[in-house]
Scaffold this motif. Structure first.
Motif, PDB file in Angstrom:
ATOM      1  N   LEU A 290      50.455  35.119  48.999  1.00 48.49           N
ATOM      2  CA  LEU A 290      50.784  33.728  48.699  1.00 48.49           C
ATOM      3  C   LEU A 290      52.284  33.499  48.780  1.00 48.49           C
ATOM      4  O   LEU A 290      52.745  32.467  49.285  1.00 48.49           O
TER       5      LEU A 290
ATOM      6  N   ARG B 260      47.876  36.010  39.280  1.00 51.77           N
ATOM      7  CA  ARG B 260      47.519  34.646  39.634  1.00 51.77           C
ATOM      8  C   ARG B 260      48.774  33.779  39.716  1.00 51.77           C
ATOM      9  O   ARG B 260      49.718  33.936  38.940  1.00 51.77           O
ATOM     10  N   SER B 261      48.741  32.862  40.667  1.00 50.32           N
ATOM     11  CA  SER B 261      49.923  32.030  40.909  1.00 50.32           C
ATOM     12  C   SER B 261      50.168  31.042  39.777  1.00 50.32           C
ATOM     13  O   SER B 261      51.221  30.384  39.752  1.00 50.32           O
ATOM     14  N   THR B 262      49.228  30.912  38.838  1.00 51.39           N
ATOM     15  CA  THR B 262      49.457  30.046  37.685  1.00 51.39           C
ATOM     16  C   THR B 262      50.670  30.507  36.878  1.00 51.39           C
ATOM     17  O   THR B 262      51.286  29.696  36.170  1.00 51.39           O
TER      18      THR B 262
ATOM     19  N   SER C 245      47.851  26.343  39.785  1.00 46.73           N
ATOM     20  CA  SER C 245      47.843  27.347  40.848  1.00 46.73           C
ATOM     21  C   SER C 245      48.514  26.767  42.091  1.00 46.73           C
ATOM     22  O   SER C 245      48.727  25.548  42.198  1.00 46.73           O
TER      23      SER C 245
ATOM     24  N   ALA D 190      47.343  39.142  46.343  1.00 50.71           N
ATOM     25  CA  ALA D 190      47.884  37.875  45.854  1.00 50.71           C
ATOM     26  C   ALA D 190      49.325  37.661  46.305  1.00 50.71           C
ATOM     27  O   ALA D 190      49.768  36.521  46.459  1.00 50.71           O
TER      28      ALA D 190
ATOM     29  N   ASP E 116      44.302  34.139  45.871  1.00 48.07           N
ATOM     30  CA  ASP E 116      44.932  34.057  44.552  1.00 48.07           C
ATOM     31  C   ASP E 116      44.160  34.932  43.566  1.00 48.07           C
ATOM     32  O   ASP E 116      42.937  34.834  43.443  1.00 48.07           O
TER      33      ASP E 116
ATOM     34  N   SER F 180      47.126  26.517  44.913  1.00 48.84           N
ATOM     35  CA  SER F 180      46.125  25.620  45.496  1.00 48.84           C
ATOM     36  C   SER F 180      46.144  24.256  44.818  1.00 48.84           C
ATOM     37  O   SER F 180      45.990  23.214  45.478  1.00 48.84           O
TER      38      SER F 180
ATOM     39  N   THR G  92      44.256  30.268  51.056  1.00 45.90           N
ATOM     40  CA  THR G  92      45.179  30.253  49.916  1.00 45.90           C
ATOM     41  C   THR G  92      44.423  30.319  48.597  1.00 45.90           C
ATOM     42  O   THR G  92      44.798  31.063  47.681  1.00 45.90           O
TER      43      THR G  92
END
Length: 437
Positions: A267, A316-318, A326, A264, A259, A328, A255
């Protein structure tokens, strides 16, 4: 040119050139990104009691089929739906395909069977590997679906090996989302595909046929988990060998690695699958996701790999969370999520049959270190492991570092597995792990 080599070469060309444009019609209910999902993939209300029991079958037209005197090359395909058990212990319908090869098996013993666990295809039902055998490339302006797993299937068929392909839980079958990288769901789907193949009308394989498992990436995780679970879940399936390439054995590490890469979007597939597997996770996920994150998960739930690369590559998951953390980071903050991912860890049980584990030393998408750790764990538990570090230069992009070993090692992987299917014993190299990269 020998028939087997000619068949393989034609397969590669056909996979590149055979583009299908699939369109929906108003009278058909299930449509995913403009692709009509055949009614075959709609599970019935009730399922048989026994795992691996066939629910239904129908002929499956292969995109590539060459005429020959013995019969069509590479063989005759059958679309399958069979019963399995999901990670919650409930019955589930899984789809896939069985291909009876035309070429003879030249190894010792009766014709063997290999269950192919596909690599990451996506989460939309149109991405299912069984559909990829019929439509290797779908381009309709709404989705990009590539049946890249066809190459491994045809390589095995060229050896005279019968092949069964699983679509996994919820991929193809229209009753639920795909439980992406779920350890139990993937392993059960693979092992029950073997059981189902033995009952396909006209199949030459029987309970006496040697059985192998073959998978890379998501497929490598599924076959690795299946090899671990086989003695308890499917004692009637005796394995001669398992190929697990680039297995995502530690989802916490994977994971974090994917990212911000080209893939990505995976995710989103993972989070969607986690919530499907354990609905108790939904309130935790909802508490952390913002509007952008919720929209991304909904969008990704019908996407294939090509779609996700184009739409979410390098994101990015941010951007998905309410506070800029994130995915993570969220996992690190939530003990329930940590426990769920810990349950997905592969490597705590030694497979009872030989396993060939390959990992690219430059792979930073499904990280090399966690795959190597799986080999070490299995060796420490006394498993018969052939560990293969695939040494390639860093290509500069995580997706290339991951798919390079898939292509360069595939021929050797097929050769190793067919040797096991012919009765040649494996030679473990666990003794060399301290000096292996």
């Amino acid at each position: 040119m020998p028939v087997r080599i000619r068949l393989l070469a034609t397969t590669v060309v056909a996979a590149c050139l055979c583009v299908q444009t699939v369109q929906a019609t108003a009278s058909q209910a299930e449509v995913s990104r403009g692709v009509t999902i055949p009614a075959f993939y709609d599970p019935p209300a009730g399922l048989p009691a026994a795992d691996g029991t066939l629910v239904r079958t129908e002929p499956l037209p292969l995109a590539l089929s060459l005429p020959s005197l013995p019969g069509p090359l590479p063989g005759r395909a059958t679309r399958l739906m069979y019963k399995s058990t999901d990670s919650a212990g409930d019955p589930v319908a899984v789809t896939g395909a069985y291909i009876e090869p035309t070429l003879p098996w030249l190894g010792s013993g009766a014709r063997p069977l290999v269950a192919v666990a596909p690599g990451t295809m996506g989460q939309g039902d149109q991405c299912a590997a069984s559909m990829g055998l019929e439509y290797p490339l779908v381009l309709n302006g709404q989705t990009v679906s590539v049946g890249y797993e066809d190459l491994s299937v045809y390589r095995l068929l060229a050896e005279g090996v019968a092949v069964v392909v699983t679509d996994y839980v919820g991929l193809g079958a229209t009753d639920r989302p795909h439980t992406y990288v779920n350890r139990l769901d993937g392993a059960h789907a693979v092992l029950d595909a073997v059981r189902a193949a033995r009952s396909v009308p006209g199949a030459s394989v029987t309970a006496a046929s040697r059985v192998g498992l073959f998978g890379y990436s998501q497929g490598g995780g599924a076959t690795a988990a299946a090899a671990e679970l086989q003695p308890d879940y499917a004692p009637d399936v005796t394995l001669s060998g398992t190929y697990a390439g680039a297995p995502p054995a530690d989802l916490t590490a994977v994971t974090a690695a994917i990212d911000g890469t080209d893939l990505a979007g995976a995710l989103g597939w993972a989070v969607n699958g986690f919530v499907q597997s354990d609905p108790a996770l939904k309130p935790i996920v909802d508490a952390h996701l913002g509007a952008a994150g919720r929209a991304a998960l909904t969008d990704l739930s019908t996407m294939c790999v090509g779609d996700a690369i184009l739409a979410y590559g390098s994101q990015r998951s941010t951007a998905w969370t309410t506070d800029g953390s994130s995915i993570s980071d969220v996992i690190g903050e939530e003990p329930v999520l940590q426990a769920f991912l810990d349950e997905q860890r592969i490597g705590r049980t030694a497979p009872a049959s030989p396993v060939r584990l390959a990992t690219g030393v430059s792979d930073d998408l499904v990280p090399h270190a966690q795959a190597r750790r799986l080999a070490v764990d299995w060796c420490d538990e006394g498993a018969d492991v052939t560990y293969v570090p695939v040494v390639l230069p860093d290509a500069g992009r995580a997706l290339l570092n991951h798919f390079g070993p898939l292509l360069t090692d595939q021929g050797d992987a097929v050769a190793w597995l067919t040797a096991r299917l012919s009765g040649t014993p494996a030679v473990s190299n666990c003794w060399s792990m301290p000096v292996q990269p």
